[in-house]
Scaffold this active site. Structure first.
Site, short mmCIF file in Angstrom:
data_model
loop_
_atom_site.label_atom_id
_atom_site.label_comp_id
_atom_site.label_asym_id
_atom_site.label_seq_id
_atom_site.Cartn_x
_atom_site.Cartn_y
_atom_site.Cartn_z
N LEU A 84 56.30 71.01 -74.91
CA LEU A 84 57.43 71.92 -74.67
C LEU A 84 57.32 72.72 -73.38
O LEU A 84 58.16 73.56 -73.09
CB LEU A 84 57.64 72.88 -75.86
CG LEU A 84 57.72 72.23 -77.24
CD1 LEU A 84 57.89 73.29 -78.31
CD2 LEU A 84 58.85 71.22 -77.30
N CYS A 85 56.30 72.47 -72.59
CA CYS A 85 56.13 73.17 -71.31
C CYS A 85 56.98 72.46 -70.25
O CYS A 85 56.90 71.24 -70.11
CB CYS A 85 54.65 73.15 -70.94
SG CYS A 85 54.22 74.24 -69.61
N HIS A 86 57.77 73.22 -69.52
CA HIS A 86 58.62 72.64 -68.48
C HIS A 86 57.79 72.16 -67.29
O HIS A 86 56.88 72.86 -66.86
CB HIS A 86 59.63 73.68 -67.97
CG HIS A 86 60.67 74.05 -68.95
ND1 HIS A 86 60.45 75.00 -69.93
CD2 HIS A 86 61.93 73.60 -69.13
CE1 HIS A 86 61.55 75.12 -70.65
NE2 HIS A 86 62.45 74.28 -70.19
N MET A 122 51.32 79.13 -67.84
CA MET A 122 50.57 78.02 -68.44
C MET A 122 49.83 77.21 -67.38
O MET A 122 48.74 76.71 -67.62
CB MET A 122 51.50 77.12 -69.26
CG MET A 122 52.09 77.81 -70.48
SD MET A 122 50.87 78.61 -71.54
CE MET A 122 49.85 77.24 -72.00
N GLU A 123 50.40 77.10 -66.20
CA GLU A 123 49.74 76.37 -65.12
C GLU A 123 48.47 77.10 -64.67
O GLU A 123 47.44 76.46 -64.42
CB GLU A 123 50.71 76.16 -63.96
CG GLU A 123 51.78 75.12 -64.23
CD GLU A 123 52.87 75.54 -65.22
OE1 GLU A 123 53.64 74.66 -65.64
OE2 GLU A 123 52.96 76.73 -65.58
N ASP A 137 31.06 69.81 -67.45
CA ASP A 137 30.68 68.40 -67.32
C ASP A 137 29.65 68.19 -66.21
O ASP A 137 28.71 67.42 -66.38
CB ASP A 137 31.92 67.55 -67.06
CG ASP A 137 31.59 66.07 -66.97
OD1 ASP A 137 30.98 65.53 -67.92
OD2 ASP A 137 31.94 65.45 -65.95
#
Length: 169
Positions: A84-86, A122-123, A137
């Site tokens: 749902l993230c644009h 969100m980015e 890692d």
């Protein structure tokens, strides 16, 4: 959470349709504005891993450069990772990694900027998360017990809700 989110009625949730099913928010009526978000997180490393990182002697190479690039790439892929993230046209993504020898950790700060109809929080958060995972890692061969923690949004600017800054950050 914006002020308007706090006063929203349960039936007015933006990511749910009239039947209560998840949906992508319609932002087509919003005016594009310049938006910036800053997020941060920390990666605690056992002493042997921190020393190997600080002395650039990890088996996988330059861990900080790898993490920086991974964070930028993560920001670019956010809409593919988060439902749902644009998808956003990113104007700039910066990922900074600071060695904190006193606490045996790396502080990761990501800044994402766009001119769009929706925010870029969100980015920025994804950039920090992916950079932290890449750092884990590249350092795991030097020591186990690496801890990723405290990934938070520090600040957001732009859009209808204006500027928000984390109180304890």
């Amino acid at each position: 959470m914006s002020e308007s989110d706090e006063t929203r009625e349960p039936g007015d949730l933006t990511h749910l349709d009239e039947r209560g099913q998840a949906r992508m928010v319609d932002v087509s009526e919003k005016t594009p504005t310049r938006r910036t978000a800053v997020a941060q997180g920390r990666v605690h490393l056992p002493a042997p891993a921190f020393a190997a990182l600080a002395e650039d002697r990890l088996a996988k190479g330059d861990a900080l450069a790898i993490a920086r690039l991974a964070g930028i790439q993560g920001a670019k892929e956010t809409s593919r990772l988060i439902p749902l993230c644009h998808p956003l046209p990113l104007d700039k993504v910066g990922v900074d990694l600071e060695l904190d020898a006193e606490n045996s950790r790396v502080v990761i700060t990501a800044t994402a900027t766009t001119t769009a109809r929706t925010g870029v929080e969100m980015e920025a958060l994804t950039a920090v998360s992916v950079a932290a995972l890449a750092l884990h890692d590249t350092c795991k061969s030097a020591a186990k017990g690496i801890v990723i923690e405290d990934i938070v949004l520090l600040r957001k600017e732009g859009g209808k809700s204006g500027t928000w800054t984390r109180e304890d950050g």
